[in-house]
Design a protein around this motif. Sequence first.
Motif, PDB file in Angstrom:
ATOM      1  N   PHE A 147       0.849  -1.193   0.000  1.00 49.20           N
ATOM      2  CA  PHE A 147       0.000   0.000   0.000  1.00 49.20           C
ATOM      3  C   PHE A 147       0.881   1.238   0.000  1.00 49.20           C
ATOM      4  O   PHE A 147       2.090   1.165   0.243  1.00 49.20           O
ATOM      5  CB  PHE A 147      -0.952   0.001   1.197  1.00 49.20           C
ATOM      6  N   GLU A 148       0.285   2.392  -0.288  1.00 43.33           N
ATOM      7  CA  GLU A 148       1.031   3.645  -0.371  1.00 43.33           C
ATOM      8  C   GLU A 148       0.875   4.453   0.908  1.00 43.33           C
ATOM      9  O   GLU A 148      -0.229   4.590   1.436  1.00 43.33           O
ATOM     10  CB  GLU A 148       0.580   4.463  -1.575  1.00 43.33           C
ATOM     11  N   ALA A 149       2.009   4.986   1.381  1.00 41.45           N
ATOM     12  CA  ALA A 149       2.024   5.909   2.507  1.00 41.45           C
ATOM     13  C   ALA A 149       1.989   7.342   1.981  1.00 41.45           C
ATOM     14  O   ALA A 149       2.211   7.577   0.791  1.00 41.45           O
ATOM     15  CB  ALA A 149       3.286   5.679   3.343  1.00 41.45           C
ATOM     16  N   PRO A 150       1.738   8.328   2.838  1.00 40.86           N
ATOM     17  CA  PRO A 150       1.688   9.712   2.372  1.00 40.86           C
ATOM     18  C   PRO A 150       3.003  10.210   1.763  1.00 40.86           C
ATOM     19  O   PRO A 150       2.986  11.093   0.901  1.00 40.86           O
ATOM     20  CB  PRO A 150       1.341  10.490   3.648  1.00 40.86           C
ATOM     21  N   VAL A 191      -3.214  -3.403  13.249  1.00 44.92           N
ATOM     22  CA  VAL A 191      -1.814  -3.058  13.031  1.00 44.92           C
ATOM     23  C   VAL A 191      -1.736  -1.562  12.778  1.00 44.92           C
ATOM     24  O   VAL A 191      -2.642  -0.968  12.174  1.00 44.92           O
ATOM     25  CB  VAL A 191      -1.183  -3.849  11.871  1.00 44.92           C
ATOM     26  N   ILE A 192      -0.645  -0.943  13.247  1.00 45.98           N
ATOM     27  CA  ILE A 192      -0.487   0.510  13.216  1.00 45.98           C
ATOM     28  C   ILE A 192       0.855   0.837  12.566  1.00 45.98           C
ATOM     29  O   ILE A 192       1.898   0.332  13.005  1.00 45.98           O
ATOM     30  CB  ILE A 192      -0.559   1.108  14.639  1.00 45.98           C
ATOM     31  N   PHE A 193       0.819   1.680  11.521  1.00 49.24           N
ATOM     32  CA  PHE A 193       2.020   2.020  10.761  1.00 49.24           C
ATOM     33  C   PHE A 193       2.351   3.497  10.963  1.00 49.24           C
ATOM     34  O   PHE A 193       1.655   4.373  10.432  1.00 49.24           O
ATOM     35  CB  PHE A 193       1.792   1.735   9.271  1.00 49.24           C
ATOM     36  N   ARG A 244      -7.576  -2.788  10.639  1.00 44.12           N
ATOM     37  CA  ARG A 244      -8.003  -4.020  11.294  1.00 44.12           C
ATOM     38  C   ARG A 244      -7.341  -5.196  10.586  1.00 44.12           C
ATOM     39  O   ARG A 244      -7.293  -5.255   9.352  1.00 44.12           O
ATOM     40  CB  ARG A 244      -9.521  -4.177  11.232  1.00 44.12           C
ATOM     41  N   ARG A 245      -6.846  -6.126  11.361  1.00 40.40           N
ATOM     42  CA  ARG A 245      -6.103  -7.247  10.789  1.00 40.40           C
ATOM     43  C   ARG A 245      -6.963  -8.147   9.912  1.00 40.40           C
ATOM     44  O   ARG A 245      -6.423  -8.847   9.041  1.00 40.40           O
ATOM     45  CB  ARG A 245      -5.440  -8.050  11.914  1.00 40.40           C
ATOM     46  N   ASP A 246      -8.279  -8.113  10.093  1.00 37.13           N
ATOM     47  CA  ASP A 246      -9.149  -8.946   9.275  1.00 37.13           C
ATOM     48  C   ASP A 246      -9.770  -8.177   8.105  1.00 37.13           C
ATOM     49  O   ASP A 246     -10.684  -8.676   7.444  1.00 37.13           O
ATOM     50  CB  ASP A 246     -10.256  -9.572  10.126  1.00 37.13           C
ATOM     51  N   GLN A 247      -9.260  -6.952   7.845  1.00 42.00           N
ATOM     52  CA  GLN A 247      -9.813  -6.122   6.790  1.00 42.00           C
ATOM     53  C   GLN A 247      -8.813  -5.944   5.644  1.00 42.00           C
ATOM     54  O   GLN A 247      -7.597  -6.090   5.827  1.00 42.00           O
ATOM     55  CB  GLN A 247     -10.188  -4.744   7.341  1.00 42.00           C
ATOM     56  N   PRO A 248      -9.313  -5.596   4.434  1.00 41.28           N
ATOM     57  CA  PRO A 248      -8.398  -5.310   3.314  1.00 41.28           C
ATOM     58  C   PRO A 248      -7.681  -3.982   3.513  1.00 41.28           C
ATOM     59  O   PRO A 248      -8.126  -3.131   4.305  1.00 41.28           O
ATOM     60  CB  PRO A 248      -9.342  -5.256   2.108  1.00 41.28           C
ATOM     61  N   LEU A 249      -6.603  -3.792   2.777  1.00 44.73           N
ATOM     62  CA  LEU A 249      -5.813  -2.573   2.923  1.00 44.73           C
ATOM     63  C   LEU A 249      -6.618  -1.316   2.612  1.00 44.73           C
ATOM     64  O   LEU A 249      -6.310  -0.235   3.129  1.00 44.73           O
ATOM     65  CB  LEU A 249      -4.587  -2.639   2.012  1.00 44.73           C
ATOM     66  N   ALA A 271      -9.262  -0.474   3.735  1.00 46.54           N
ATOM     67  CA  ALA A 271      -9.925  -0.002   4.955  1.00 46.54           C
ATOM     68  C   ALA A 271      -8.965   0.749   5.879  1.00 46.54           C
ATOM     69  O   ALA A 271      -9.380   1.166   6.977  1.00 46.54           O
ATOM     70  CB  ALA A 271     -10.535  -1.188   5.700  1.00 46.54           C
ATOM     71  N   MET A 272      -7.715   0.936   5.470  1.00 51.84           N
ATOM     72  CA  MET A 272      -6.744   1.667   6.287  1.00 51.84           C
ATOM     73  C   MET A 272      -7.270   3.067   6.606  1.00 51.84           C
ATOM     74  O   MET A 272      -7.769   3.776   5.738  1.00 51.84           O
ATOM     75  CB  MET A 272      -5.415   1.783   5.541  1.00 51.84           C
TER      76      MET A 272
END
Length: 469
Positions: free
Chosen positions: A208-211, A226-228, A261-266, A268-269
């Motif tokens: 996935f892309e970060a800012p 998970v928290i990035f 959420r660990r059970d969600q797709p990216l 949903a970040m």
Amino acid sequence: MSQPFPEHAFLRGNFAPVHFESEALDLPVEGEIPRGITGTLYRNGANPQFAPRDRYHWFAGDGMLHAFAIADGRVDYRNRWVRTPKFELEREAGRSMFGIFGNPMTSDPTVVGKDTGLANTNVVTHAGRVFALEEGHPPFEVDPTTLGPKGYESFGGKVFGRFTAHPKTDPETGEMLAFAYSVGGFFTNKLAYYVLDKHGAMIRAEQFEAPYSSMVHDFIATRNHVIFPVMPLTGNLQRAMAGKPAFAWEPEKGTHIGILRRDQPLAAMRWFKGPAAYVFHPMNAWEEGDRIVADVMQYDAAPLFPNPDGTPGDERKAVAKLVRWTFDLAGNTDTFRQEPLDDLLAEFPRFDERFAGLPYRHGYYAFYDPESRKFTGSFTGLAHLDVKTGARKQWHCPAGDAVSEPVFVPRATDAPEGDGWILAVLFRGATQTSDLCVFEAQAIERGPIGRAMLSTRVPYGFHGNFRPT
């Protein structure tokens, strides 16, 4: 013929490399090594085998593993370089061939494009295997006993070229959670998210892309999230090609925290924003209903890295203290709350990792001289904080000594939280040697209850973990 090492703050004193591999059986012990400790403490750190080709950085030395095998109150010691392809190529050449962090502008032309892995930051165990880690390459497996090389592990080709030095193990599922930054090329803004099952099989590998492009040294995990943390220690290829810092502090970009959420797709970040700060290492995080709470060692400005024009950063801001972040996932806001938990200048937070991602009470960390107001990489004591009451206990090293990251070992697999020991390596300045020290985790202020004494030293390094027998 290899060249002498240059004068540099991170190449002298106990930062200086040891130039040999060794073994020492049945180390002399002062006090008592508890018989309840059975296993091996592994420690990793930068230990360059040859003088650098360009200006050195502490994070850029070859990895060296130090292993303290403990059983029946006795301790054996072994150290070995991590024999990555880079290490072997330079060993054959008899000199440094790669620029710092693999910089192609300062590397020997014959090695440009070849593997630059260092495997120098952490050493972890998963599914019975031991891996030396750093954040620019896949995990490098080593033999648990001899520390000999087994090579890179791509988990069936699913690693996107890079892997964190700080994966998290879920104590309830046995899964290992991991990530990587700058995926797909130098200084991209792409991150990867990985999940390995308890048997070591990769079951999730996505990008996935970060800012923006950032050095994301560590991340955070809870039972369900998970928290990035994307913070403004930025990477920039054009800047590096122009001879300016590849990584630099750009506070105007602010802080961005991605939560999934660990059970969600990216897709949903969710991203939260905050003022410029930097975190190398979190302590732990957990959930309270719709809130996520995370305790982290936070700097007002990243240490050890310059401004984009190459001028030094503000050393007064480049010190870390324990801070609590709180995110309200049910709230209509993209901000989060920050509150200080402790006033010690500290780093390398650890805890009883049977409670990883869960509510916890006992935290441990190394602190450094508050008079210096400067991060130096060497620590003058250990602290134990009761995060529920705020009560803090401290142990100060003898004058001239310095201590490593503390590692918690439970007294038994079912012991209450915090019931166990702390292991740490102590550098003895007067003798230029090192000791493996054991502390009672609930009485750290009393000092070591046992010390296994080396006749050589373990250079200041980064991270390690205990592997029970």
